[in-house]
Write a protein that holds these residues in place. Structure first.
Motif, PDB file in Angstrom:
ATOM      1  N   UNK A 209     -34.434 -13.864  37.965  1.00  0.00           N
ATOM      2  CA  UNK A 209     -34.255 -15.194  38.596  1.00  0.00           C
ATOM      3  C   UNK A 209     -34.095 -16.274  37.535  1.00  0.00           C
ATOM      4  N   UNK A 210     -34.902 -16.119  36.486  1.00  0.00           N
ATOM      5  CA  UNK A 210     -34.845 -17.034  35.346  1.00  0.00           C
ATOM      6  C   UNK A 210     -33.451 -17.066  34.723  1.00  0.00           C
ATOM      7  N   UNK A 211     -32.845 -15.871  34.612  1.00  0.00           N
ATOM      8  CA  UNK A 211     -31.493 -15.769  34.033  1.00  0.00           C
ATOM      9  C   UNK A 211     -30.515 -16.544  34.918  1.00  0.00           C
ATOM     10  N   UNK A 212     -30.607 -16.304  36.225  1.00  0.00           N
ATOM     11  CA  UNK A 212     -29.673 -16.950  37.159  1.00  0.00           C
ATOM     12  C   UNK A 212     -29.837 -18.471  37.117  1.00  0.00           C
ATOM     13  N   UNK A 213     -31.092 -18.936  37.041  1.00  0.00           N
ATOM     14  CA  UNK A 213     -31.336 -20.381  36.951  1.00  0.00           C
ATOM     15  C   UNK A 213     -30.827 -20.949  35.631  1.00  0.00           C
ATOM     16  N   UNK A 214     -31.092 -20.202  34.546  1.00  0.00           N
ATOM     17  CA  UNK A 214     -30.672 -20.695  33.227  1.00  0.00           C
ATOM     18  C   UNK A 214     -29.153 -20.808  33.145  1.00  0.00           C
ATOM     19  N   UNK A 215     -28.457 -19.928  33.855  1.00  0.00           N
ATOM     20  CA  UNK A 215     -26.990 -19.969  33.852  1.00  0.00           C
ATOM     21  C   UNK A 215     -26.454 -21.005  34.851  1.00  0.00           C
ATOM     22  N   UNK A 216     -27.399 -21.629  35.577  1.00  0.00           N
ATOM     23  CA  UNK A 216     -27.060 -22.657  36.583  1.00  0.00           C
ATOM     24  C   UNK A 216     -26.052 -22.164  37.614  1.00  0.00           C
ATOM     25  N   UNK A 217     -26.248 -20.909  38.056  1.00  0.00           N
ATOM     26  CA  UNK A 217     -25.336 -20.353  39.064  1.00  0.00           C
ATOM     27  C   UNK A 217     -25.780 -20.828  40.435  1.00  0.00           C
ATOM     28  N   UNK A 218     -24.828 -21.050  41.318  1.00  0.00           N
ATOM     29  CA  UNK A 218     -25.221 -21.342  42.693  1.00  0.00           C
ATOM     30  C   UNK A 218     -24.322 -20.585  43.662  1.00  0.00           C
ATOM     31  N   UNK A 219     -24.843 -20.384  44.870  1.00  0.00           N
ATOM     32  CA  UNK A 219     -24.185 -19.473  45.808  1.00  0.00           C
ATOM     33  C   UNK A 219     -22.877 -20.037  46.365  1.00  0.00           C
ATOM     34  N   UNK A 220     -22.610 -21.323  46.118  1.00  0.00           N
ATOM     35  CA  UNK A 220     -21.370 -21.912  46.659  1.00  0.00           C
ATOM     36  C   UNK A 220     -20.195 -21.819  45.692  1.00  0.00           C
ATOM     37  N   UNK A 221     -20.488 -21.557  44.424  1.00  0.00           N
ATOM     38  CA  UNK A 221     -19.407 -21.571  43.432  1.00  0.00           C
ATOM     39  C   UNK A 221     -19.093 -20.159  42.954  1.00  0.00           C
ATOM     40  N   UNK A 222     -17.862 -19.743  43.215  1.00  0.00           N
ATOM     41  CA  UNK A 222     -17.418 -18.422  42.742  1.00  0.00           C
ATOM     42  C   UNK A 222     -17.382 -18.429  41.209  1.00  0.00           C
ATOM     43  N   UNK A 223     -17.763 -17.319  40.606  1.00  0.00           N
ATOM     44  CA  UNK A 223     -17.650 -17.207  39.144  1.00  0.00           C
ATOM     45  C   UNK A 223     -17.237 -15.796  38.752  1.00  0.00           C
ATOM     46  N   UNK A 224     -16.736 -15.706  37.511  1.00  0.00           N
ATOM     47  CA  UNK A 224     -16.386 -14.399  36.952  1.00  0.00           C
ATOM     48  C   UNK A 224     -17.462 -14.033  35.936  1.00  0.00           C
ATOM     49  N   UNK A 225     -18.097 -12.899  36.160  1.00  0.00           N
ATOM     50  CA  UNK A 225     -19.126 -12.411  35.237  1.00  0.00           C
ATOM     51  C   UNK A 225     -18.460 -11.365  34.347  1.00  0.00           C
ATOM     52  N   UNK A 226     -18.231 -11.751  33.094  1.00  0.00           N
ATOM     53  CA  UNK A 226     -17.418 -10.926  32.188  1.00  0.00           C
ATOM     54  C   UNK A 226     -18.331 -10.318  31.124  1.00  0.00           C
ATOM     55  N   UNK A 227     -18.325  -9.001  31.007  1.00  0.00           N
ATOM     56  CA  UNK A 227     -19.179  -8.384  29.975  1.00  0.00           C
ATOM     57  C   UNK A 227     -18.324  -7.811  28.858  1.00  0.00           C
ATOM     58  N   UNK A 228     -18.674  -8.173  27.616  1.00  0.00           N
ATOM     59  CA  UNK A 228     -17.958  -7.643  26.455  1.00  0.00           C
ATOM     60  C   UNK A 228     -18.651  -6.361  26.003  1.00  0.00           C
ATOM     61  N   UNK A 229     -17.978  -5.223  26.141  1.00  0.00           N
ATOM     62  CA  UNK A 229     -18.585  -3.925  25.818  1.00  0.00           C
ATOM     63  C   UNK A 229     -19.252  -3.403  27.077  1.00  0.00           C
ATOM     64  N   UNK A 230     -18.731  -2.294  27.588  1.00  0.00           N
ATOM     65  CA  UNK A 230     -19.208  -1.843  28.901  1.00  0.00           C
ATOM     66  C   UNK A 230     -20.625  -1.271  28.866  1.00  0.00           C
ATOM     67  N   UNK A 231     -20.939  -0.482  27.874  1.00  0.00           N
ATOM     68  CA  UNK A 231     -22.265   0.150  27.802  1.00  0.00           C
ATOM     69  C   UNK A 231     -22.558   0.990  29.038  1.00  0.00           C
ATOM     70  N   UNK A 232     -23.831   1.271  29.275  1.00  0.00           N
ATOM     71  CA  UNK A 232     -24.175   2.078  30.457  1.00  0.00           C
ATOM     72  C   UNK A 232     -24.535   1.177  31.644  1.00  0.00           C
ATOM     73  N   UNK A 233     -24.539  -0.149  31.417  1.00  0.00           N
ATOM     74  CA  UNK A 233     -24.754  -1.087  32.522  1.00  0.00           C
ATOM     75  C   UNK A 233     -26.195  -1.184  33.002  1.00  0.00           C
ATOM     76  N   UNK A 234     -27.109  -0.513  32.320  1.00  0.00           N
ATOM     77  CA  UNK A 234     -28.494  -0.482  32.782  1.00  0.00           C
ATOM     78  C   UNK A 234     -29.076  -1.891  32.959  1.00  0.00           C
ATOM     79  N   UNK A 235     -28.882  -2.728  31.933  1.00  0.00           N
ATOM     80  CA  UNK A 235     -29.413  -4.101  31.990  1.00  0.00           C
ATOM     81  C   UNK A 235     -28.626  -4.925  33.000  1.00  0.00           C
ATOM     82  N   UNK A 236     -27.311  -4.843  32.895  1.00  0.00           N
ATOM     83  CA  UNK A 236     -26.463  -5.685  33.751  1.00  0.00           C
ATOM     84  C   UNK A 236     -26.699  -5.390  35.223  1.00  0.00           C
TER      85      UNK A 236
END
Ligand code: AVI
Length: 315
Positions: free
Chosen positions: A58-85
């Motif tokens: 939740x802290x991450x989402x708040x720190x990124x100032x994301x809100x449910x009304x604004x569409x965004x692109x979440x772009x990850x550099x390096x695919x990895x195994x995605x465990x964290x993402x």
């Protein structure tokens, strides 16, 4: 590809202080060994960042100032195994955020695997994988005016010199718009007693990972490195904050590389630098981003103070 490999190996072995580029550590075997490294008890780096993604989503989402009304692109550099993402994706999915997840990687295989596991575990999340060079893909995405959040995790920045890291972040900014975000995960400077074992684990996996580079050169460039004539020796001093991995020649020897058509001399005790793993603090991050278009908007630290995820905002 092979031409560049030949050129870079030749340059590295011809220089006064021998080096081999760390990107060549990651062939098929190297990828497998790195996955094992990430699960080692001594390699705290992955666990510390995973803890942030699990415990402070939740802290991450708040720190990124994301809100449910604004569409965004979440772009990850390096695919990895995605465990964290996946921890973040799950929370965004549950919170009904509107976004596409766009992992970028040079390896189609890594992207296919990641996409499948997200489709299985989080079927509502839209995955738009992009294979290719980070900057080429980002350039192609720049036309869209949507808010972009870039993830660059795992302290991958640390494998670059500060100068290259600064140029890298500058180039990211050049491919973004004002108010886009960079979520940057970096390992923090800490004592030798914690960092040294992380690069010299008791099972010898990191040693195998480092020596595998010579195996790779033997196979792909038809070289005759005798692996047992080299030792894996990492060094780290807290005052400097940079872990360096070396391969050290245990005797005077010559090594021929047929595809280059040259022979290289090694003296006993001579070191080949194969990787740097920079550790950070606010001062270093600030000096790296000084000449870029980013500023630190927030930071999130794990419970041990081992790792930080910086939220960098594009001005
Ligand atoms: C990928 N990178 C951030 C790892 C690191 O910690 O520098 C690579 C690694 N090398 C040895 N162990 C892990």
């Amino acid at each position: 590809m092979i031409k560049e490999f030949i050129k870079e190996i030749d340059e590295g072995l011809n220089s006064d202080s021998k080096t081999l580029p760390s990107k060549y550590l990651y062939d098929k075997k190297g990828d497998e060994l790195f996955v094992q490294i990430m699960h080692l008890p001594e390699y705290y780096v992955t666990r510390a960042e995973l803890e942030i993604f699990k415990e402070q989503t939740e802290n991450i989402i708040n720190a990124l100032q994301l809100n449910t009304n604004t569409y965004f692109e979440l772009i990850e550099l390096g695919a990895g195994d995605g465990l964290k993402t996946k921890e973040l994706l799950r929370c965004l999915d549950q919170g009904n955020y509107k976004f596409d997840y766009i992992p970028i990687d040079i390896s189609q295989n890594a992207l296919d695997k990641l996409e499948k596991s997200i489709n299985d575990e989080l079927p509502n999340v839209s995955v738009k994988k992009k294979q290719g060079d980070y900057f080429q893909v980002l350039k192609s995405l720049k036309n869209s005016q949507h808010l972009k959040v870039i993830l660059f995790l795992g302290s991958n920045l640390g494998n670059m010199s500060d100068k290259i890291a600064s140029e890298f972040i500058y180039k990211l900014g050049a491919n973004l718009h004002s108010n886009d975000m960079l979520f940057l995960g970096v390992d923090l400077i800490k004592s030798e007693s914690i960092v040294c074992p992380a690069y010299n684990d008791s099972k010898g996996i990191t040693r195998e990972f480092n020596l595998n580079l010579l195996n790779r050169i033997n196979i792909e460039l038809e070289a005759d490195f005798k692996i047992s004539n080299f030792s894996h020796i990492p060094e780290y001093y807290e005052t400097e904050g940079i872990a360096r991995s070396y391969l050290v020649s245990s005797k005077d020897q010559k090594v021929s590389i047929a595809r280059i058509g040259k022979t290289y001399n090694f003296v006993k005790g001579e070191k080949i630098l194969t990787e740097i793993s920079r550790k950070y603090n606010d001062e270093i991050i600030n000096s790296i981003i000084e000449d870029t278009d980013f500023f630190i908007a927030k930071k999130i630290v794990d419970s041990n103070n081992y790792f930080t995820n910086y939220v960098l905002c594009r001005s």
